[in-house]
Scaffold this motif. Structure first.
Motif, PDB file in Angstrom:
ATOM      1  N   UNK A 265       0.809  -1.222   0.000  1.00  0.00           N
ATOM      2  CA  UNK A 265       0.000   0.000   0.000  1.00  0.00           C
ATOM      3  C   UNK A 265       0.841   1.271   0.000  1.00  0.00           C
ATOM      4  N   UNK A 266       2.124   1.170   0.382  1.00  0.00           N
ATOM      5  CA  UNK A 266       3.002   2.340   0.384  1.00  0.00           C
ATOM      6  C   UNK A 266       4.440   1.883   0.476  1.00  0.00           C
ATOM      7  N   UNK A 267       5.337   2.723  -0.026  1.00  0.00           N
ATOM      8  CA  UNK A 267       6.782   2.491   0.082  1.00  0.00           C
ATOM      9  C   UNK A 267       7.410   3.678   0.781  1.00  0.00           C
ATOM     10  N   UNK A 268       8.197   3.394   1.804  1.00  0.00           N
ATOM     11  CA  UNK A 268       8.968   4.413   2.508  1.00  0.00           C
ATOM     12  C   UNK A 268      10.430   4.290   2.097  1.00  0.00           C
ATOM     13  N   UNK A 269      11.060   5.434   1.816  1.00  0.00           N
ATOM     14  CA  UNK A 269      12.466   5.433   1.420  1.00  0.00           C
ATOM     15  C   UNK A 269      13.110   6.733   1.869  1.00  0.00           C
ATOM     16  N   UNK A 270      14.428   6.762   1.855  1.00  0.00           N
ATOM     17  CA  UNK A 270      15.145   7.958   2.282  1.00  0.00           C
ATOM     18  C   UNK A 270      14.832   9.147   1.362  1.00  0.00           C
ATOM     19  N   UNK A 271      14.857  10.361   1.899  1.00  0.00           N
ATOM     20  CA  UNK A 271      14.683  11.542   1.041  1.00  0.00           C
ATOM     21  C   UNK A 271      15.724  11.571  -0.078  1.00  0.00           C
ATOM     22  N   UNK A 272      15.349  12.177  -1.201  1.00  0.00           N
ATOM     23  CA  UNK A 272      16.282  12.301  -2.317  1.00  0.00           C
ATOM     24  C   UNK A 272      17.552  13.002  -1.844  1.00  0.00           C
ATOM     25  N   UNK A 273      18.716  12.493  -2.314  1.00  0.00           N
ATOM     26  CA  UNK A 273      20.010  13.035  -1.902  1.00  0.00           C
ATOM     27  C   UNK A 273      20.793  13.514  -3.129  1.00  0.00           C
ATOM     28  N   UNK A 274      21.703  14.494  -2.927  1.00  0.00           N
ATOM     29  CA  UNK A 274      22.568  14.911  -4.040  1.00  0.00           C
ATOM     30  C   UNK A 274      23.453  13.750  -4.478  1.00  0.00           C
ATOM     31  N   UNK A 275      23.620  13.613  -5.774  1.00  0.00           N
ATOM     32  CA  UNK A 275      24.429  12.516  -6.306  1.00  0.00           C
ATOM     33  C   UNK A 275      25.092  12.947  -7.603  1.00  0.00           C
ATOM     34  N   UNK A 276      26.172  12.271  -7.958  1.00  0.00           N
ATOM     35  CA  UNK A 276      26.858  12.552  -9.216  1.00  0.00           C
ATOM     36  C   UNK A 276      27.681  13.830  -9.158  1.00  0.00           C
ATOM     37  N   UNK A 277      28.354  14.103 -10.253  1.00  0.00           N
ATOM     38  CA  UNK A 277      29.229  15.274 -10.302  1.00  0.00           C
ATOM     39  C   UNK A 277      28.456  16.575 -10.194  1.00  0.00           C
ATOM     40  N   UNK A 278      27.246  16.578 -10.715  1.00  0.00           N
ATOM     41  CA  UNK A 278      26.444  17.794 -10.644  1.00  0.00           C
ATOM     42  C   UNK A 278      25.741  17.979  -9.313  1.00  0.00           C
ATOM     43  N   UNK A 279      25.818  16.927  -8.438  1.00  0.00           N
ATOM     44  CA  UNK A 279      25.196  16.975  -7.110  1.00  0.00           C
ATOM     45  C   UNK A 279      23.707  17.296  -7.189  1.00  0.00           C
ATOM     46  N   UNK A 280      23.063  16.806  -8.226  1.00  0.00           N
ATOM     47  CA  UNK A 280      21.621  16.996  -8.346  1.00  0.00           C
ATOM     48  C   UNK A 280      20.908  15.979  -7.466  1.00  0.00           C
ATOM     49  N   UNK A 281      19.723  16.353  -6.981  1.00  0.00           N
ATOM     50  CA  UNK A 281      18.944  15.434  -6.159  1.00  0.00           C
ATOM     51  C   UNK A 281      18.570  14.198  -6.971  1.00  0.00           C
ATOM     52  N   UNK A 282      18.786  13.034  -6.373  1.00  0.00           N
ATOM     53  CA  UNK A 282      18.498  11.781  -7.071  1.00  0.00           C
ATOM     54  C   UNK A 282      17.613  10.901  -6.201  1.00  0.00           C
ATOM     55  N   UNK A 283      16.669  10.238  -6.840  1.00  0.00           N
ATOM     56  CA  UNK A 283      15.787   9.303  -6.139  1.00  0.00           C
ATOM     57  C   UNK A 283      16.536   8.019  -5.828  1.00  0.00           C
ATOM     58  N   UNK A 284      16.166   7.361  -4.747  1.00  0.00           N
ATOM     59  CA  UNK A 284      16.773   6.074  -4.407  1.00  0.00           C
ATOM     60  C   UNK A 284      16.290   5.007  -5.389  1.00  0.00           C
ATOM     61  N   UNK A 285      17.052   3.904  -5.530  1.00  0.00           N
ATOM     62  CA  UNK A 285      16.588   2.800  -6.385  1.00  0.00           C
ATOM     63  C   UNK A 285      15.210   2.270  -5.972  1.00  0.00           C
ATOM     64  N   UNK A 286      14.932   2.227  -4.673  1.00  0.00           N
ATOM     65  CA  UNK A 286      13.626   1.746  -4.218  1.00  0.00           C
ATOM     66  C   UNK A 286      12.524   2.718  -4.629  1.00  0.00           C
ATOM     67  N   UNK A 287      12.773   4.012  -4.533  1.00  0.00           N
ATOM     68  CA  UNK A 287      11.771   4.987  -4.957  1.00  0.00           C
ATOM     69  C   UNK A 287      11.480   4.838  -6.447  1.00  0.00           C
ATOM     70  N   UNK A 288      12.517   4.683  -7.247  1.00  0.00           N
ATOM     71  CA  UNK A 288      12.319   4.523  -8.688  1.00  0.00           C
ATOM     72  C   UNK A 288      11.469   3.287  -8.985  1.00  0.00           C
ATOM     73  N   UNK A 289      11.754   2.185  -8.281  1.00  0.00           N
ATOM     74  CA  UNK A 289      10.982   0.959  -8.502  1.00  0.00           C
ATOM     75  C   UNK A 289       9.532   1.135  -8.064  1.00  0.00           C
ATOM     76  N   UNK A 290       9.325   1.840  -6.951  1.00  0.00           N
ATOM     77  CA  UNK A 290       7.969   2.055  -6.458  1.00  0.00           C
ATOM     78  C   UNK A 290       7.167   2.927  -7.408  1.00  0.00           C
ATOM     79  N   UNK A 291       7.767   3.996  -7.886  1.00  0.00           N
ATOM     80  CA  UNK A 291       7.064   4.884  -8.815  1.00  0.00           C
ATOM     81  C   UNK A 291       6.728   4.161 -10.109  1.00  0.00           C
ATOM     82  N   UNK A 292       7.661   3.328 -10.577  1.00  0.00           N
ATOM     83  CA  UNK A 292       7.408   2.569 -11.804  1.00  0.00           C
ATOM     84  C   UNK A 292       6.233   1.615 -11.625  1.00  0.00           C
ATOM     85  N   UNK A 293       6.027   1.147 -10.376  1.00  0.00           N
ATOM     86  CA  UNK A 293       4.923   0.223 -10.092  1.00  0.00           C
ATOM     87  C   UNK A 293       3.652   0.950  -9.672  1.00  0.00           C
ATOM     88  N   UNK A 294       3.702   2.276  -9.594  1.00  0.00           N
ATOM     89  CA  UNK A 294       2.521   3.041  -9.211  1.00  0.00           C
ATOM     90  C   UNK A 294       2.174   2.968  -7.745  1.00  0.00           C
TER      91      UNK A 294
END
Length: 314
Positions: A32-61
């Motif tokens: 019914x819901x997925x809890x994951x860490x808040x988006x964190x800066x990542x990569x050389x540009x330090x842009x906010x990035x979603x966690x792998x679990x968040x990406x999987x949850x969003x893809x599954x709706x």
């Protein structure tokens, strides 16, 4: 339980947890819901990035929640509003207070990558390799307030091979974790009450969080110990060493017999087979390295760039 749906809230963050999320979805439970860490800066540009679990949850709706903690009553009330029967926690990264553990009707399960009580804590995979353990595994545990102290519901075991790295063992345990969770959910959905097994009081070890400073190789230590460090720290933070005046990242190495009387840290041989560095006991043969600003290369390619090293050691 067999005649009703099982409402599950899943909490996890890194790639390790994604197979367990997929196992929850495939089990017939209602995620019914997925809890994951808040988006964190990542990569050389330090842009906010979603966690792998968040990406999987969003893809599954699946609805995603990302509280900084559960200290606020509003965050706990929001979790309670999902009316979960069970909360499944896999490498989430937040400590769950007692008030949260009490919200789901069946409590909270944790998928932990070790054979408890050995290697409670943050880095069980790497610590097992560093210690020279011959076996690891995954425990599905009923959570309680202590750090990884709860009773075990389901267990899966796997040998640690002589060539296992932190990455290879991570991937295998991630899959085993999904297997253990699948069994626990299947039995629960069938109406069975899982029988918890209390952890032994003896043999408790804590897997402290990895520190990049640990990755430095000290050749005054035995070669076998340094080999385990190289394997444990692949793919992160990656072992480092000063070799013939150059700082290198060491991606692959193995212990060999040494040459008596050679000072620790000295290159004793260099060929296509590898670069042999004297240690307190034995020698460490470096077979894959990385120069500053470069990519991972084999010893032969490295020696092509430093032919004087090969001559000096011959």
């Amino acid at each position: 339980m067999a005649d009703r749906s099982l409402r599950v809230v899943f909490a996890g963050t890194p790639e390790f947890a994604v197979p367990c999320l997929e196992a929850c979805r495939a089990s017939g439970a209602d995620v019914v819901a997925v809890y994951t860490q808040p988006d964190r800066p990542a990569g050389r540009g330090r842009k906010l990035a979603a966690s792998p679990v968040k990406e999987a949850a969003l893809a599954a709706g699946i609805p995603v929640e990302q509280p900084e903690s559960f200290k606020a009553e509003a965050d706990r009330e929001r979790l309670a509003a999902y009316a979960p029967d069970l909360m499944v926690v896999v490498a989430y990264g937040l400590i769950l207070p007692r008030k949260v553990l009490a919200i789901p009707r069946l409590g909270c399960w944790n998928v932990h990558a070790s054979l408890l009580p050995r290697w409670r804590g943050a880095a069980p995979i790497q610590r097992a390799i560093l210690a020279g353990d011959s076996e690891s595994g995954v425990d599905l545990m009923q959570m309680e307030a202590g750090l990884d102290t709860g009773p075990v519901l389901v267990e899966r075991r796997t040998p640690i091979g002589a060539d296992d790295t932190g990455g290879s063992l991570h991937d295998r345990l991630s899959a085993l974790g999904a297997e253990a969770l699948t069994e626990g959910l299947r039995r629960t959905l069938a109406g069975e009450t899982l029988m918890p097994r209390a952890q032994p009081e003896d043999g408790v070890m804590y897997a402290h969080k990895l520190d990049k400073a640990e990755a430095r190789l000290d050749f005054s230590l035995p070669a076998a110990e340094l080999e385990r460090k190289v394997r444990a720290f692949d793919p992160w933070p990656v072992a480092e060493a000063d070799v013939a005046g150059e700082r290198l990242r060491i991606w692959a190495a193995h212990a060999i017999e040494g040459v008596p009387g050679v000072p620790a840290g000295e290159v004793i041989a260099a060929s296509r087979a590898g670069i042999d560095v004297a240690c307190a006991e034995g020698a460490l043969r470096l077979t894959a390295v990385q120069r500053a600003g470069g990519r991972r290369i084999g010893a032969a390619d490295y020696l092509n760039a430093r032919p004087e090293l090969k001559r000096a050691a011959s």
